[in-house]
Design an enzyme around this catalytic site. Structure first.
Site, mmCIF file in Angstrom:
data_model
loop_
_atom_site.group_PDB
_atom_site.id
_atom_site.type_symbol
_atom_site.label_atom_id
_atom_site.label_comp_id
_atom_site.label_asym_id
_atom_site.label_seq_id
_atom_site.Cartn_x
_atom_site.Cartn_y
_atom_site.Cartn_z
ATOM 1 C CE1 TYR A 141 -3.721 2.460 0.495
ATOM 2 C CE2 TYR A 141 -2.478 3.307 2.365
ATOM 3 C CZ TYR A 141 -3.513 3.426 1.468
ATOM 4 O OH TYR A 141 -4.352 4.517 1.529
ATOM 5 C CG ASP A 236 5.877 3.879 0.871
ATOM 6 O OD1 ASP A 236 6.103 4.534 1.909
ATOM 7 O OD2 ASP A 236 4.737 3.682 0.414
ATOM 8 C CE LYS A 268 1.569 5.119 8.116
ATOM 9 N NZ LYS A 268 0.210 4.948 8.515
HETATM 10 C C1 LIG Z 1 3.729 2.295 3.250
HETATM 11 C C2 LIG Z 1 2.719 3.398 3.179
HETATM 12 N N1 LIG Z 1 2.822 4.308 2.188
HETATM 13 C C3 LIG Z 1 1.954 5.337 2.081
HETATM 14 C C4 LIG Z 1 0.920 5.478 2.976
HETATM 15 C C5 LIG Z 1 -0.039 6.614 2.829
HETATM 16 O O1 LIG Z 1 0.123 7.532 3.852
HETATM 17 P P1 LIG Z 1 -1.069 8.519 4.261
HETATM 18 O O2 LIG Z 1 -2.110 7.677 4.915
HETATM 19 O O3 LIG Z 1 -0.420 9.504 5.180
HETATM 20 O O4 LIG Z 1 -1.561 9.154 2.998
HETATM 21 C C6 LIG Z 1 0.775 4.558 4.022
HETATM 22 C C7 LIG Z 1 -0.326 4.671 4.998
HETATM 23 O O5 LIG Z 1 -0.554 3.857 5.830
HETATM 24 C C8 LIG Z 1 1.699 3.491 4.115
HETATM 25 O O6 LIG Z 1 1.612 2.570 5.089
#
Ligand SMILES: Cc1ncc(COP(=O)(O)O)c(C=O)c1O
Length: 436
Positions: A141, A236, A268
């Protein structure tokens, strides 16, 4: 005093599903979502005054626990100076410097959400390479931008969706989805489309189909194959950054193996509970962003001073002792979890990377290696397990496809409360049947 049920009913009347992010819904576990009123240290307190040990930690940001005094003080100071100026502030530079002191990035661009970070990283990769295709892994994700929702984990997995309505075929057709942990599948994709692939995007450690450990050398292989074909590696670390270890997921792989990705995404922890995220990389790549380069990206509240203050205070206080405490709490909970499930006769695997972990029910000894394994587990055991933990005052992610998060504020008393709750929950999981 209101009740969770009343708060949920009122929310549903004005907010779709009563939630602003589907992962907060209780769709896969049943019952009423809890509406939290306050939080302190390792605990959340709901609108009915019931207290829970928090194993969600705002889905990652609260590494130091709730209301860490230094973070609260930094935020108060920032608030006293003004909420937002629409200009650059020194706090942006300070947080960028702090990030660059921890991981090898030369430039950092702040945004407000992880979704924006990955979306911008992809635009940047396309702008730098002049290519269109993006490769992502099934079950990873990366936020909810159009091109990244195919076979996405997290809430998309929890609701068993293949992707999202509203994403055009054109957007979807520029994303190639490959099985995680399969070098062969990636070799085949590069053999066919190598000249057109702008980037491979991966979670440093997948945590949104439950935690899935990258196979031996898999991340290094991603670095090598992208470099060989002139594609970029987008790394990521929105979830794992400064959490899985002091240097995030990179600390488990690139740092020990001696390689770096091309574009990093953070979120985060770097916002400490406020909306802040970022992308980073070498000056050569990052300077393609406007205003220096032709790749456009912007944000009214990007680098917001209050968010910068919260992130800076969090990262500054995330020292060795913090990571040692998070690791100790995580180890204790993981060990208690596996003992309780074993004693109750529930086949399971504990999926782990650094201090992050999750449980998969009914899996083989090999555990979960990819999205198909994650989806093939006995999901039906999770709801009764979750509800039993909740009744014992432990707030778990309301989905089996999410990692459990602990903080440095999870002291022995909080950990003990989790350990005490586990045997009954394991028994509830053992009694579960596919029909419910
Ligand atoms: C690995 C990863 N990338 C991107 C995101 C997206 O972040 P946001 O919820 O701040 O848009 C998340 C959210 O949980 C994530 O776990």
């Amino acid at each position: 005093m209101t009740t969770n049920a009343a708060a949920f009913a009122a929310a549903q009347a004005v907010i779709p599903g009563g939630v602003d992010s589907p992962v907060r819904a209780f769709g896969s576990v049943g019952g009423t979502p809890r509406f939290m009123a306050s939080a302190q240290g390792p605990y959340l307190t709901d609108v009915e005054g019931k207290r829970y040990v928090d194993l969600v930690c705002s889905w990652g940001p609260m590494l130091l626990g709730h209301q860490h005094p230094a973070v609260v003080e930094a935020v108060h100071r920032a608030v006293d100076a003004g909420l937002s100026f629409g200009t650059s502030v020194e706090g942006e530079t300070r947080l960028a410097e702090l990030i660059a002191s921890r991981v090898p990035v030369e430039r950092v661009r702040f945004v407000s959400t992880g979704t924006e970070a990955t979306m911008t990283a992809i635009r940047l990769a396309r702008g730098v390479t002049g290519r269109n295709l993006i490769v992502k892994f099934a079950g990873c994700y990366h936020g909810h931008s159009d091109g990244l929702l195919a076979a996405a984990g997290s809430g998309v997995a929890t609701q068993a969706l293949p992707g999202s309505a509203g994403v055009t075929e054109a957007a979807a057709s520029e994303t190639i989805v490959v099985d995680y942990n399969s070098p062969e599948a990636l070799e085949a994709v590069f053999a066919e489309h190598g000249e057109s692939i702008a980037a491979v995007i991966t979670e440093a450690v997948p945590c949104n189909m439950g935690v899935v450990e990258p196979g031996d050398g898999f991340n290094r292989f991603l670095r090598e194959i992208t470099a060989k074909h002139g594609a970029l590696l987008i790394w990521d670390e929105v979830l794992t950054g400064f959490r899985a270890t002091a240097t995030g997921g990179w600390g488990l792989f690139g740092e020990v193996e001696g390689w770096t990705p091309d574009i990093w995404c953070f979120g985060k922890v770097i916002g400490g509970g406020m909306p802040a995220a970022a992308l980073g990389g070498s000056a050569e790549i990052m300077d393609h962003l406007a205003p220096l380069g032709p790749v456009y990206q912007a944000g009214t509240l990007s680098g917001n001073p209050v968010a910068m203050a919260a992130g800076h205070a969090t990262l500054e206080h995330a020292d060795e002792a913090v990571y040692a405490r998070v690791a100790a709490a995580s180890d204790a909970i993981r060990e208690g979890l596996t003992s309780a499930l074993t004693a109750a006769g529930v086949d399971h695997s504990i999926q782990r990377a650094g201090t992050l972990f999750s449980v998969a029910f009914g899996t083989s000894a090999d555990g979960v290696k990819d999205y198909a394994d994650a989806q093939g587990q006995q999901v039906f055991r999770h709801a009764p397990f979750f509800q039993s933990m909740l009744a014992s005052g432990v707030y778990l992610p309301p989905s089996v496809f999410e990692a459990w998060f602990v903080s440095a504020a999870h002291d022995d008393a909080a950990v003990q409360q989790v350990l005490d709750a586990l045997p009954a929950a394991a028994e509830a999981a053992a009694q579960a049947t596919p029909q419910g």
